[in-house]
Design a protein around this motif. Structure first.
Motif, PDB file in Angstrom:
ATOM      1  N   SER A 147       0.857  -1.201   0.000  1.00  0.00           N
ATOM      2  CA  SER A 147       0.000   0.000   0.000  1.00  0.00           C
ATOM      3  C   SER A 147       0.894   1.252   0.000  1.00  0.00           C
ATOM      4  N   TYR A 148       0.271   2.417   0.143  1.00  0.00           N
ATOM      5  CA  TYR A 148       1.028   3.682   0.105  1.00  0.00           C
ATOM      6  C   TYR A 148       0.537   4.597   1.217  1.00  0.00           C
ATOM      7  N   SER A 200       0.041   8.856 -10.611  1.00  0.00           N
ATOM      8  CA  SER A 200      -0.725   7.610 -10.540  1.00  0.00           C
ATOM      9  C   SER A 200      -2.024   7.890  -9.789  1.00  0.00           C
ATOM     10  N   LEU A 201      -2.981   6.990  -9.979  1.00  0.00           N
ATOM     11  CA  LEU A 201      -4.305   7.171  -9.363  1.00  0.00           C
ATOM     12  C   LEU A 201      -4.403   6.311  -8.100  1.00  0.00           C
ATOM     13  N   PHE A 202      -4.928   6.909  -7.029  1.00  0.00           N
ATOM     14  CA  PHE A 202      -5.022   6.210  -5.747  1.00  0.00           C
ATOM     15  C   PHE A 202      -6.451   6.204  -5.221  1.00  0.00           C
ATOM     16  N   TYR A 203      -6.725   5.130  -4.458  1.00  0.00           N
ATOM     17  CA  TYR A 203      -7.997   4.984  -3.749  1.00  0.00           C
ATOM     18  C   TYR A 203      -7.707   5.121  -2.250  1.00  0.00           C
ATOM     19  N   PRO A 238      -3.499   6.582   4.339  1.00  0.00           N
ATOM     20  CA  PRO A 238      -3.329   5.239   3.764  1.00  0.00           C
ATOM     21  C   PRO A 238      -4.100   5.131   2.445  1.00  0.00           C
ATOM     22  N   ALA A 239      -3.432   4.578   1.419  1.00  0.00           N
ATOM     23  CA  ALA A 239      -4.057   4.537   0.089  1.00  0.00           C
ATOM     24  C   ALA A 239      -3.583   3.313  -0.677  1.00  0.00           C
ATOM     25  N   HIS A 240      -4.354   2.986  -1.719  1.00  0.00           N
ATOM     26  CA  HIS A 240      -3.965   1.889  -2.621  1.00  0.00           C
ATOM     27  C   HIS A 240      -3.892   2.441  -4.034  1.00  0.00           C
ATOM     28  N   ARG A 241      -2.887   1.972  -4.750  1.00  0.00           N
ATOM     29  CA  ARG A 241      -2.763   2.424  -6.149  1.00  0.00           C
ATOM     30  C   ARG A 241      -3.777   1.670  -6.994  1.00  0.00           C
ATOM     31  N   ARG A 271      -0.048   6.272 -14.950  1.00  0.00           N
ATOM     32  CA  ARG A 271      -1.246   6.365 -15.808  1.00  0.00           C
ATOM     33  C   ARG A 271      -2.411   7.008 -15.050  1.00  0.00           C
ATOM     34  N   GLY A 272      -2.067   7.897 -14.118  1.00  0.00           N
ATOM     35  CA  GLY A 272      -3.103   8.498 -13.274  1.00  0.00           C
ATOM     36  C   GLY A 272      -4.093   9.354 -14.046  1.00  0.00           C
TER      37      GLY A 272
END
Ligand code: MFK
Ligand code: FAD
Length: 502
Positions: free
Chosen positions: A194-195, A233-236, A275-278, A284-285
């Protein structure tokens, strides 16, 4: 002090009052289930929901930074009406319909017709719904699996107690249009894959959301990041609290003090280890969040057309109640000409937006031809930019048709104008979207544009069978050919010409 009191304009069932909407559906979606649902919802909007919308306006959200004992809580308090809007949105399937697809390729048209009826009474709840729909679409496009499967099911549920809304955190201090250069937020990789996100998001609307999609640059081991679009990049991320009630990895700096959209919280957020997930491939965000932008820009266009329709409906009703110079306003030809012009703008906007919803529905149900796909890509920014501008002009004209009362706050009318003003700013400003159109033309080597002109000319060919229209159709056809040549040349010559053409 006199005994005369002016009757107020009355909001009637917005579905039954809208002959164009009903005619459009009779032609394309003649389903009893859709008609009865829209009619019942229209009744609910006029009798019940409109009052909640007003309550949202007069009870705007408040940020509570600290609890009485000095502990930081960063709690955004929203009105009971705002909370009721969330439950209603789930119950009525205002997002769910787009994913349940009860009417196949026409499901998006059905969903957007419901939002069209709801929007001006929604207290801006259509804003979180747009982003929620956009987030569900992005998740669907990257694959509904861990860690976003639960989020997807919550975004698209009809159960109020499970329903989640999403944010869309793109804009930072340095850039809202130029996200690629403006984004400073970094994503620090964690050992479990995770990130943690660190940065500052400058505009985050409907910040009471349960989750968000956002952009950030992944740091390598040395702490370096890649600049530009390729570095994003795109994160959730979920918006949640720890056992002490503190937001995990987020500080709400303040709520924006805005011209309009006051019903809804728009915050500045410090991300401090969120806390995030790619979700996208690395770098490619922007391309990945583009799916969200397509959906939210269509929602924006629906809100624009709906604002125009609402003011025209109310102005029409008022014209049957207000007397000047010895007769009702409706009997003054000049006043009726003004209302007729507003009506024409509103009809044009509605039909244009519905056509884009139709194309979206075709694409999502696997029915789209290449022409449909090209048109959807091209027309989404065109319709967003055009209706955004139209809404401000038409709603402003609409306010004038109530005379001085159009300027009086507790009639609820000024809010319509304030809220219309944002439609051309967020989700891409007019010029930025114009450039998007031209970039899309250039990237497709003119194919997209050619598809558009072919489509328009075939529509014109239909109109030329009406002899009185033939000369106008011929002139329009010639103008279209010249325009196509001009844009084609401009698009082939690079950015400087693109701006000239825009
Ligand atoms: C009531 C309704 C309410 C609605 C909700 C409102 C809540 C408020 C929410 C917001 O305001 S959120 C913030 C919205 N921000 C924007 O809309 C940003 C405006 N700026 C742009 O749209 C710029 O054009 C953009 C950031 C997309 C340009 O970025 P880049 O990095 O210069 O993009 P580039 O190089 O043109 O494209 C990168 C990739 O994305 C390309 O794909 P490839 O790499 O595969 O070639 C593009 O094709 C793709 N792309 C860009 N725009 C696209 C798109 N794809 C499809 N559709 C698009 N529109
Ligand atoms: P800038 O990009 O600085 O633009 C300033 C001006 O320059 C504009 O007129 C623009 O058209 C023009 N311009 C910029 N580039 C060009 C160019 N290449 N050619 C010609 N002209 C150009 N953002 C989010 O991410 N999430 C949200 O939830 C959100 N909510 C918002 C809510 C509200 C009420 C508002 C007002 C904004 C919200 N935004 C949100 C931010 C919004 O998306 C941005 O403000 C918008 O995209 C413009 O970005 P900017 O403010 O940085 O303006």
């Amino acid at each position: 002090i006199g005994s005369f009191f002016q009757e107020r304009p009355v909001l009637k069932n917005p579905f039954l009052e809208d002959a164009l909407l009903r005619g459009y559906l009779r032609r394309h979606l003649p389903q009893e289930a859709a008609f009865s649902d829209l009619c019942a919802f229209g009744e609910r909007v006029s009798k019940e929901v409109d009052v909640w919308g007003r309550e949202c306006e007069v009870t705007p959200p408040q940020l509570v930074h600290f609890d009485p004992w000095g502990r930081r809580v960063d709690h955004i308090e929203t009105s009971p009406a705002w909370k009721r809007m969330k439950d209603l949105s789930a119950q009525e399937g205002l997002v769910a319909i787009g994913y349940e697809r009860p009417f196949g390729e026409w499901s998006r048209v059905y969903q957007m017709c419901k939002l069209y009826i709801y929007s001006p009474s929604s207290g801006l709840y259509t804003c979180p719904l747009a982003m929620t729909d956009g987030a569900a679409k992005v998740i669907q496009s990257v694959g509904v699996s861990w860690p976003v499967d639960e989020a997807y099911s919550r975004l698209t549920t009809r159960q109020p107690e499970r329903f989640w809304t999403s944010g869309q955190w793109m804009t930072e201090r340095q850039g809202g249009s130029d996200v690629a250069r403006g984004t400073e937020t970094v994503a620090v990789p964690q050992t479990d894959g995770s990130y943690k996100l660190h940065g500052f998001k400058w505009f985050t609307s409907a910040t009471d959301a349960d989750m968000t999609l956002t952009l950030a640059r992944i740091q390598d081991r040395t702490g370096a990041t890649t600049p530009g679009s390729r570095g994003l990049s795109l994160f959730y991320a979920e918006v949640s609290r720890d056992e002490d009630g503190l937001l995990k990895g987020i500080e709400v700096q303040r709520l924006k003090d805005k011209l309009g959209t006051r019903q809804m919280p728009t915050a500045e957020l410090l991300l401090d280890g969120l806390p995030a997930h790619r979700l996208s491939e690395v770098g490619r965000g922007v391309a990945s969040i583009a799916n969200m932008l397509t959906i939210t820009r269509i929602h924006n266009s629906i809100s624009a057309a709906a604002a125009m329709r609402r003011v025209v409906q109310l102005a029409g009703d008022y014209a049957t109640r207000r007397t000047a110079f010895g007769k009702l306003l409706k009997d003054h030809p000049l006043h009726m000409q003004t209302l007729a012009r507003m009506e024409v703008e509103t009809r044009g906007a509605f039909l244009l937006v519905m056509d884009v919803c139709r194309l979206l529905g075709r694409e999502e149900s696997g029915m789209a031809t290449q022409l449909d796909t090209n048109l959807l890509r091209l027309l989404t920014p065109v319709v967003k930019l055009y209706t955004g501008k139209q809404a401000v002009a038409v709603v402003s004209e609409g306010l004038e048709s109530f005379g001085g009362q159009g300027y009086i706050e507790d009639t609820g009318l000024p809010g319509l104008l304030r809220d219309a003003q944002v439609l051309s700013i967020w989700e891409g400003t007019t010029n930025v979207l114009s450039l998007d159109v031209l970039r899309c033309v250039a990237r497709s080597s003119g194919l997209v544009l050619h598809a558009y002109f072919t489509h328009t000319k075939s529509l014109l060919a239909g109109a030329s069978s009406v002899s009185s229209l033939a000369p106008a159709v011929k002139a329009l056809d010639r103008a279209l050919s010249e325009l196509e040549d001009f844009v084609q040349v401009a698009a082939s010559k690079g950015p400087a010409y693109l701006e000239l053409a825009a």
